[in-house]
Structure formats: structure tokens, C-alpha cells
Scaffold this active site. Sequence first.
Site, mmCIF file in Angstrom:
data_model
loop_
_atom_site.group_PDB
_atom_site.id
_atom_site.type_symbol
_atom_site.label_atom_id
_atom_site.label_comp_id
_atom_site.label_asym_id
_atom_site.label_seq_id
_atom_site.Cartn_x
_atom_site.Cartn_y
_atom_site.Cartn_z
ATOM 1 N N GLY A 69 10.208 -73.562 -32.536
ATOM 2 C CA GLY A 69 10.125 -74.821 -31.793
ATOM 3 C C GLY A 69 8.674 -75.246 -31.817
ATOM 4 O O GLY A 69 7.844 -74.652 -31.140
ATOM 5 N N HIS A 70 8.361 -76.221 -32.665
ATOM 6 C CA HIS A 70 6.967 -76.660 -32.818
ATOM 7 C C HIS A 70 6.822 -78.054 -32.224
ATOM 8 O O HIS A 70 7.525 -78.982 -32.623
ATOM 9 C CB HIS A 70 6.574 -76.655 -34.304
ATOM 10 C CG HIS A 70 6.573 -75.283 -34.911
ATOM 11 N ND1 HIS A 70 6.196 -75.030 -36.204
ATOM 12 C CD2 HIS A 70 6.904 -74.080 -34.380
ATOM 13 C CE1 HIS A 70 6.295 -73.729 -36.441
ATOM 14 N NE2 HIS A 70 6.736 -73.135 -35.352
ATOM 15 N N GLN A 77 7.018 -68.533 -35.707
ATOM 16 C CA GLN A 77 6.917 -67.308 -34.907
ATOM 17 C C GLN A 77 5.453 -66.821 -34.902
ATOM 18 O O GLN A 77 4.566 -67.639 -34.914
ATOM 19 C CB GLN A 77 7.888 -66.220 -35.400
ATOM 20 C CG GLN A 77 9.349 -66.526 -35.103
ATOM 21 C CD GLN A 77 9.985 -67.525 -36.048
ATOM 22 O OE1 GLN A 77 9.926 -67.357 -37.260
ATOM 23 N NE2 GLN A 77 10.593 -68.563 -35.528
ATOM 24 N N THR A 115 11.432 -60.884 -34.886
ATOM 25 C CA THR A 115 12.397 -61.706 -35.588
ATOM 26 C C THR A 115 12.660 -61.026 -36.940
ATOM 27 O O THR A 115 12.131 -59.944 -37.212
ATOM 28 C CB THR A 115 11.918 -63.173 -35.700
ATOM 29 O OG1 THR A 115 12.992 -63.965 -36.199
ATOM 30 C CG2 THR A 115 10.691 -63.307 -36.617
ATOM 31 N N ASP A 123 4.565 -69.561 -30.328
ATOM 32 C CA ASP A 123 4.264 -70.636 -29.374
ATOM 33 C C ASP A 123 2.768 -70.784 -29.086
ATOM 34 O O ASP A 123 2.366 -71.184 -27.986
ATOM 35 C CB ASP A 123 5.029 -70.419 -28.050
ATOM 36 C CG ASP A 123 6.514 -70.337 -28.266
ATOM 37 O OD1 ASP A 123 7.022 -71.080 -29.127
ATOM 38 O OD2 ASP A 123 7.173 -69.537 -27.576
ATOM 39 N N LYS A 157 1.061 -78.313 -33.136
ATOM 40 C CA LYS A 157 -0.034 -79.247 -32.871
ATOM 41 C C LYS A 157 -1.107 -79.134 -33.958
ATOM 42 O O LYS A 157 -1.581 -80.147 -34.474
ATOM 43 C CB LYS A 157 -0.675 -78.963 -31.503
ATOM 44 C CG LYS A 157 -1.944 -79.775 -31.371
ATOM 45 C CD LYS A 157 -2.763 -79.624 -30.139
ATOM 46 C CE LYS A 157 -4.124 -80.247 -30.441
ATOM 47 N NZ LYS A 157 -4.940 -80.511 -29.289
ATOM 48 N N LYS A 194 1.131 -73.902 -33.009
ATOM 49 C CA LYS A 194 1.109 -74.091 -34.474
ATOM 50 C C LYS A 194 1.461 -75.526 -34.846
ATOM 51 O O LYS A 194 0.878 -76.101 -35.755
ATOM 52 C CB LYS A 194 2.090 -73.115 -35.150
ATOM 53 C CG LYS A 194 1.727 -71.648 -34.946
ATOM 54 C CD LYS A 194 2.747 -70.707 -35.558
ATOM 55 C CE LYS A 194 4.097 -70.755 -34.887
ATOM 56 N NZ LYS A 194 4.110 -70.269 -33.494
ATOM 57 N N THR A 252 12.732 -74.125 -27.821
ATOM 58 C CA THR A 252 14.042 -73.939 -28.444
ATOM 59 C C THR A 252 15.113 -73.573 -27.417
ATOM 60 O O THR A 252 16.224 -74.067 -27.460
ATOM 61 C CB THR A 252 13.946 -72.842 -29.540
ATOM 62 O OG1 THR A 252 12.988 -73.277 -30.493
ATOM 63 C CG2 THR A 252 15.276 -72.616 -30.237
ATOM 64 N N THR A 312 17.030 -65.969 -30.039
ATOM 65 C CA THR A 312 17.281 -67.375 -29.725
ATOM 66 C C THR A 312 18.759 -67.733 -29.938
ATOM 67 O O THR A 312 19.143 -68.886 -29.748
ATOM 68 C CB THR A 312 16.415 -68.282 -30.624
ATOM 69 O OG1 THR A 312 16.720 -67.975 -31.982
ATOM 70 C CG2 THR A 312 14.934 -68.061 -30.362
HETATM 71 P P1 GDP Z 1 4.283 -73.535 -31.580
HETATM 72 O O1 GDP Z 1 5.655 -72.945 -31.567
HETATM 73 O O2 GDP Z 1 3.234 -72.544 -31.967
HETATM 74 O O3 GDP Z 1 4.191 -74.798 -32.384
HETATM 75 O O4 GDP Z 1 3.955 -73.937 -30.063
HETATM 76 P P2 GDP Z 1 4.951 -74.692 -29.054
HETATM 77 O O5 GDP Z 1 5.041 -76.110 -29.439
HETATM 78 O O6 GDP Z 1 6.208 -73.912 -28.895
HETATM 79 O O7 GDP Z 1 4.177 -74.502 -27.681
HETATM 80 C C1 GDP Z 1 2.881 -74.978 -27.497
HETATM 81 C C2 GDP Z 1 2.881 -75.971 -26.322
HETATM 82 O O8 GDP Z 1 1.555 -76.163 -25.878
HETATM 83 C C3 GDP Z 1 3.384 -77.356 -26.675
HETATM 84 O O9 GDP Z 1 4.029 -77.907 -25.554
HETATM 85 C C4 GDP Z 1 2.111 -78.144 -26.996
HETATM 86 O O10 GDP Z 1 2.248 -79.544 -26.766
HETATM 87 C C5 GDP Z 1 1.162 -77.537 -26.004
HETATM 88 N N1 GDP Z 1 -0.250 -77.480 -26.421
HETATM 89 C C6 GDP Z 1 -0.773 -77.257 -27.654
HETATM 90 N N2 GDP Z 1 -2.119 -77.170 -27.592
HETATM 91 C C7 GDP Z 1 -2.446 -77.338 -26.288
HETATM 92 C C8 GDP Z 1 -3.683 -77.314 -25.564
HETATM 93 O O11 GDP Z 1 -4.762 -77.103 -26.115
HETATM 94 N N3 GDP Z 1 -3.608 -77.495 -24.216
HETATM 95 C C9 GDP Z 1 -2.433 -77.696 -23.558
HETATM 96 N N4 GDP Z 1 -2.473 -77.864 -22.243
HETATM 97 N N5 GDP Z 1 -1.254 -77.728 -24.207
HETATM 98 C C10 GDP Z 1 -1.271 -77.538 -25.539
HETATM 99 P P1 IMO Z 2 7.739 -70.531 -32.768
HETATM 100 O O1 IMO Z 2 7.698 -70.844 -34.233
HETATM 101 C C1 IMO Z 2 8.408 -67.475 -29.739
HETATM 102 C C2 IMO Z 2 11.542 -64.510 -30.548
HETATM 103 C C3 IMO Z 2 12.799 -64.518 -29.683
HETATM 104 C C4 IMO Z 2 13.135 -63.035 -29.690
HETATM 105 C C5 IMO Z 2 12.761 -62.618 -31.110
HETATM 106 C C6 IMO Z 2 13.945 -62.577 -32.074
HETATM 107 O O2 IMO Z 2 8.110 -71.674 -31.905
HETATM 108 O O3 IMO Z 2 6.481 -69.840 -32.340
HETATM 109 P P2 IMO Z 2 15.350 -64.483 -33.305
HETATM 110 O O4 IMO Z 2 16.202 -65.585 -32.738
HETATM 111 O O5 IMO Z 2 14.244 -64.950 -34.172
HETATM 112 O O6 IMO Z 2 16.162 -63.394 -33.957
HETATM 113 O O7 IMO Z 2 14.680 -63.799 -31.992
HETATM 114 O O8 IMO Z 2 11.810 -63.568 -31.565
HETATM 115 N N1 IMO Z 2 11.215 -65.805 -31.214
HETATM 116 C C7 IMO Z 2 10.207 -66.598 -30.841
HETATM 117 N N2 IMO Z 2 9.338 -66.496 -29.822
HETATM 118 N N3 IMO Z 2 8.295 -68.485 -30.614
HETATM 119 C C8 IMO Z 2 9.141 -68.584 -31.656
HETATM 120 O O9 IMO Z 2 8.987 -69.504 -32.630
HETATM 121 C C9 IMO Z 2 10.175 -67.645 -31.787
HETATM 122 N N4 IMO Z 2 11.191 -67.458 -32.676
HETATM 123 C C10 IMO Z 2 11.801 -66.323 -32.310
HETATM 124 O O10 IMO Z 2 12.529 -64.990 -28.388
HETATM 125 O O11 IMO Z 2 12.298 -62.342 -28.801
HETATM 126 MG MG MG Z 3 7.293 -72.712 -30.316
#
Ligand code: GDP
Ligand code: IMO
Ligand code: MG
Length: 459
Positions: A40-41, A223, A238, A13, A18, A16, A309, A128
Site C-alpha cells: 500500500g503505497h 514491503q 512476506t 510502510d 512518496k 516508499k 491495505t 494481508t
Molecule cells: P509505503 O508503503 O512505504 O509507500 O508507505 P505508506 O504509504 O504505507 O505509509 C507512509 C505514510 O506516511 C503515508 O500515509 C504517507 O502519506 C505518509 N508520509 C510519508 N512521508 C511522510 C513524512 O515525512 N511525514 C508525515 N507526517 N507523513 C509522511
Molecule cells: P508496503 O509495500 C507492511 C506484512 C504483513 C505480514 C507479512 C506477510 O506498503 O510497505 P503477506 O500478505 O505479504 O503474506 O503478509 O508482511 N506486509 C507488509 N507490512 N507494509 C507492506 O507493504 C506489507 N506487505 C506485507 O502485514 O506481517
Molecule cells: Mg505501505
Amino acid sequence: MPNVVLVGAQWGDEGKGKVTDLIARDFDYVVRYQGGNNAGHTVIHGDKKLALHLIPSGIMYEKAVPVIGNGVVVNPQVLVEEMRMLEGEGLSCERLKISCDAHVIMPYHIELDKASEFRLGKNEIGTTNRGIGPCYQDKAARSGIRIQDLLDEHVFRMKVEAALEVKNAILKKVYGKRTFTVDEICEAYLPFAEIIRPHMAETAQLLNDALREGKHILFEGAQGTLLDIDHGTYPFVTSSSCCAGGAATGSGVGPTAIDRVLGIQKAYVTRVGAGPFPTELVYPENGGEGQDAIDGDLLCAEGREYGVTTGRKRRCGWFDAVIARYAAEVNGLTDIALTKLDVLSAFDTIKVCVAYECNGKRYDYFPMQQSVLFHAKPVYKTMPGWKGEDITKAKSFEDLPANAQAYIEELERLSGVKATIISVGPDRDQTFTSRLRRRPKSKSAASSAHPFCSKFIVS
Ligand code: GDP
Ligand code: IMO
Ligand code: MG
């Protein structure tokens, strides 16, 4: 010519989605190489936030071919739903390619994931519940079902039958859960096969042909480093190889094809699920108190730290330079994209963990023993903040307040990697390249450089 692996440098999270969306326009292929719909991207499309779980974030651009590589585990229902969702938003999925060798998440994987978590009770991993671990378990045990098996009803039926002999016994006898019939699984899954069929491909060959033609590939990690099955905080990880090395095995290109590794790092740290987290600012509802609990709540609120997610509240903490250095090493990071810097604008002072202490010993490097990580106390350096200054409209390093510039430079010094990309908000245009990278002197070198290279990474 750069082929780039984009990898989460923390516990996922980091932003990635973005950053992939931002740079994908400069690539011909965008490849997911591991994980599944546990990811969840988030990408911004017009004025909408879209959550992608399986399809590479490069789908947003007409030019880039999105590829789901052999290292990914695919839930066909989720895939089809995601394709429909994107098409509903006016984004074509026609170009999407899916590896025939990717493994299929079956309904019993999801049940087994839930049942095994329930059995672990307070020792749960906090997965998850998407069936990721059990699917990779079958892959390693050589009893998994692959995307190519969906092409032949007879083969698929036989494999499901063989799998159910064992899975039903475990579900019933070990966990006391419901069992499955071959017919119900075939009825549910075979219709998806028809939708997926036109997208199935020998993706390793496709990508190697592309490399020979001088095309550019972006590998989108899911991840993060500390969730990697080998290099993460095992068993709180994971079940796939999230680190940069996984890009080669999970896509079928050789490691020599990879030129740069871009680590995505938040300006602080979050984690969902259980496991050690030395800089965690424990929430009041989890027993946290004092300033730490207040700061944790503030990071969560300002950063909107809720899982894409699962909707779970993410645990939050200060930036941890020990894991930053570790991520730099195990991934061979050449660059960093520093995200969510704007979230820190809410603080008078900001802490950075420079080392750990445990049993009177100082650890500057990631400790060998997990028990040390569990009991590690962060050694903090406190830095002045830039509270009240709005940095969300900054367009360059120079636009940032002096304290924000100093903060970035300190993180770079501590991790040993330059922050080439700085993100100050969720939108594409809330991003700039750091002043620390300058255009090359020779004009011809600049014009012949790949756009990603010339815009974001020119040393
Ligand atoms: P990922 O799993 O690495 O793709 O990240 P996620 O999408 O799960 O979580 C990142 C969250 O931060 C999302 O809601 C993005 O829209 C938000 N985000 C990304 N870059 C920035 C930033 O520079 N500032 C803020 N405030 N939000 C951001
Ligand atoms: P993105 O790509 C954050 C975490 C789960 C749990 C562990 C194992 O959005 O960054 P799993 O369901 O994969 O067997 O769960 O990994 N986890 C994540 N945490 N971002 C993710 O993906 C994740 N995918 C799995 O919360 O701790
Ligand atoms: Mg994510």
C-alpha cells in the site's frame, strides 16, 4: 548514469510511495519487481491521497513508463480496479506494461491464505490475506499460472483444471472450506484478460533495450528488508525478495545495471502483522504500560500509523540502529531517505536503539538466531527532542532545529549511510536534500549529471 533501486529499510510502510513519486520524474521507467497488492503505497495527487497497491508510483508522471515486472504477483481484478481508479483521477494508464511472466493470484490463493492463517491461530503471521504466499508457493512449485496464460483461453482453462484438482482437495479436506469450479474462475478472470492484453509485454527485453539506449530506471521495492523471504524475520515475512537483490531477478536486468540503492527509513520504526520487534512500544490494549505505552500511542497518533491495505493499527517503536546497519549491508545502501521526521516533534526526548542485550550478551549486529531477536532488550541512547517546533515547512537541513540536525547526524553515524533525502510531511514539497551532499565543483559535471544525481545524490 544512475539506475536506482528504492527499497524499504525496515518492516514496510517507510514512505516508499512518496519518495518514488518524488523522484520518478527523473526516470524513464519505474518498475515494481516483487510483491503484489499486499503493498500500500501512498501518493498525494492534488489535494487527494491515493493508495497504490500494484501499479508503480511512477504512474503519476506522463513521462515515466510504469512496469510490473516478472517478480510481481498480480491479481487481475485488483489491477483493473486500480487502473480504473487512476483513470477516474485523470491519470492515464496507457503506458503501463505488465510482464507476461508475472504470476497470477487466483481466487483459491486468497482462500488458502485466509484458511492457513486461521489454522495458525495465535501463531498467525498476520498476512494481508491477499493470497501472496500461496501464489509464490505455486510459483516455486512450478505449478503457477502466469499472465501469458490468460492470452489463450484453452491453456488457461487446462491450467485452472489441473490446479483445482489439488487446491479443491486441500480447501475441502484440510481446511473444510468452499471449493471452486473451472467455469466460475474462467468467467471471472477471462474478461480481465481482454483489458490487460494491450499492456502485456516482454518486460525484461523492454528494460534491457532501454538500458542500451541510455535510459534511466527506478526500481520501486515493496514491503521492506525485514520482511524479505531470505533476510527478514522468517517466518514473519512476506514471500518475496524485497531487498535490492530482488530488483535484478524480479525485472530481468543484470545486477551490474544498478548504480545506487536508496533505502527508505522512517525516523522511528513500525510493523504490521506478527513477529519480533525489539523497540516496540506496546500499546495499552496489548498489555503495554507506563511511559512506553504513552509514547507508543503518541507515535501512532502523530504518524497516523494505520495500514493502507488492511487498515490495521501499526505497531510503533523507537528507531533501531541495529536493523538500520543490517539493512545497509544486505541491500548495499548508498543513500537513505529519512521520512516522517516531523512526527518526532511531539516528544521531549527521543530514544535510539544502538544495540541489543540478551542473556547478558550485547549484540551490535543483527543476531543470528531469531530467538535472540524475540528476547532482545534494546540498549537505548536518549537524545533531546525539538518539541513544539514546527519542522513541516523546513526547506533545508539548516532550517531544522539544532536537535533535529543532531538526531539525523546520529542516525547517519550509527547506520553508516548518509541521509540524502529528508521528509518532513506527506506532500512532495515537504522534502529536501540534506546539506551533507554538495553540488560538484565542475559545472559541466553538474549539467551532464542525471537529474536524480544532480538534485539528490552528488558526492
Ligand atoms: P509505503 O508503503 O512505504 O509507500 O508507505 P505508506 O504509504 O504505507 O505509509 C507512509 C505514510 O506516511 C503515508 O500515509 C504517507 O502519506 C505518509 N508520509 C510519508 N512521508 C511522510 C513524512 O515525512 N511525514 C508525515 N507526517 N507523513 C509522511
Ligand atoms: P508496503 O509495500 C507492511 C506484512 C504483513 C505480514 C507479512 C506477510 O506498503 O510497505 P503477506 O500478505 O505479504 O503474506 O503478509 O508482511 N506486509 C507488509 N507490512 N507494509 C507492506 O507493504 C506489507 N506487505 C506485507 O502485514 O506481517
Ligand atoms: Mg505501505
